[in-house]
Enzyme design. Structure first.
Site, PDB file in Angstrom:
ATOM      1  N   GLU A 177       0.937   3.868   1.827  1.00 40.99           N
ATOM      2  CA  GLU A 177       1.421   4.283   3.139  1.00 40.99           C
ATOM      3  C   GLU A 177       2.611   3.447   3.596  1.00 40.99           C
ATOM      4  O   GLU A 177       3.594   3.991   4.104  1.00 40.99           O
ATOM      5  CB  GLU A 177       0.311   4.159   4.195  1.00 40.99           C
ATOM      6  CG  GLU A 177      -0.920   4.987   3.918  1.00 40.99           C
ATOM      7  CD  GLU A 177      -2.017   4.225   3.198  1.00 40.99           C
ATOM      8  OE1 GLU A 177      -3.199   4.459   3.536  1.00 40.99           O
ATOM      9  OE2 GLU A 177      -1.710   3.420   2.297  1.00 40.99           O
ATOM     10  N   HIS A 226       0.846  -1.191   0.000  1.00 43.91           N
ATOM     11  CA  HIS A 226       0.000   0.000   0.000  1.00 43.91           C
ATOM     12  C   HIS A 226       0.883   1.243   0.000  1.00 43.91           C
ATOM     13  O   HIS A 226       2.028   1.209   0.475  1.00 43.91           O
ATOM     14  CB  HIS A 226      -0.880   0.029   1.247  1.00 43.91           C
ATOM     15  CG  HIS A 226      -1.988  -0.962   1.239  1.00 43.91           C
ATOM     16  ND1 HIS A 226      -3.125  -0.800   1.981  1.00 43.91           N
ATOM     17  CD2 HIS A 226      -2.135  -2.152   0.585  1.00 43.91           C
ATOM     18  CE1 HIS A 226      -3.930  -1.831   1.805  1.00 43.91           C
ATOM     19  NE2 HIS A 226      -3.350  -2.670   0.955  1.00 43.91           N
ATOM     20  N   CYS A 240      -2.599  -0.260   7.431  1.00 40.96           N
ATOM     21  CA  CYS A 240      -1.817   0.978   7.363  1.00 40.96           C
ATOM     22  C   CYS A 240      -1.966   1.809   8.635  1.00 40.96           C
ATOM     23  O   CYS A 240      -1.003   2.432   9.087  1.00 40.96           O
ATOM     24  CB  CYS A 240      -2.203   1.776   6.120  1.00 40.96           C
ATOM     25  SG  CYS A 240      -1.742   0.911   4.589  1.00 40.96           S
ATOM     26  N   CYS A 264      -6.425   1.967   5.697  1.00 42.26           N
ATOM     27  CA  CYS A 264      -7.050   0.709   6.084  1.00 42.26           C
ATOM     28  C   CYS A 264      -6.502   0.268   7.453  1.00 42.26           C
ATOM     29  O   CYS A 264      -5.578   0.897   7.985  1.00 42.26           O
ATOM     30  CB  CYS A 264      -6.746  -0.351   5.024  1.00 42.26           C
ATOM     31  SG  CYS A 264      -5.024  -0.917   5.035  1.00 42.26           S
TER      32      CYS A 264
END
Length: 146
Positions: free
Chosen positions: A48, A46, A79, A76
């Protein structure tokens, strides 16, 4: 947030869900990331996570307690948990994620008082632009499946 949006555009160009992130320390970007889940065949890739890892390598410490993470979409659970582990000082995000958001939408991991660290949150920054790139991506995805 404009730099995070530029990262989201990179993800979009790769056919990835267009989410971008940057980590800032003392007004300088020290980490950048955009979604690479499909490209790397890695569900943890992801925006992040990529940006946080890069920032930690940049300063030579996993503690990012003076850093601000800018991300185009509400993080999410994975993260949000990573922000706790990296000790991020502040999260600034654009659009909410009503299906998977772990800051304001379905749960609030980053401000959970029972955890050993909490993250300050600023939401809705460039929200319309952050939401627009996601809507464009998913609209085109649906149209191409027809």
């Amino acid at each position: 947030m404009r730099e995070a949006l530029a990262e989201a555009e990179k993800a979009y160009a790769l056919g990835e869900v267009p989410v971008g992130a940057v980590v800032v320390l003392d007004d300088k970007i020290i980490g950048r990331g955009h979604n690479l889940r499909e490209t790397l065949v890695d569900s943890s890739a992801h925006a992040e996570i990529i940006a946080l890892r890069q920032a930690a390598r940049h300063i030579g410490d996993w503690r990012l307690n003076r850093c601000v993470l800018y991300v185009t979409l509400e993080p999410c659970p994975m993260c949000a948990g990573a922000m706790i582990q990296f000790r991020v000082q502040t999260l600034v995000y654009g659009a909410q994620d009503p299906k998977a958001g772990a800051v304001d939408s379905i749960m609030d991991i980053v401000r959970e008082p029972r955890l050993n660290h909490q993250v300050a949150v600023v939401s809705g920054v460039l929200e319309d632009e952050c939401r627009a790139i996601l809507k464009r991506f998913f609209r085109e995805l649906r149209e191409n499946k027809k």
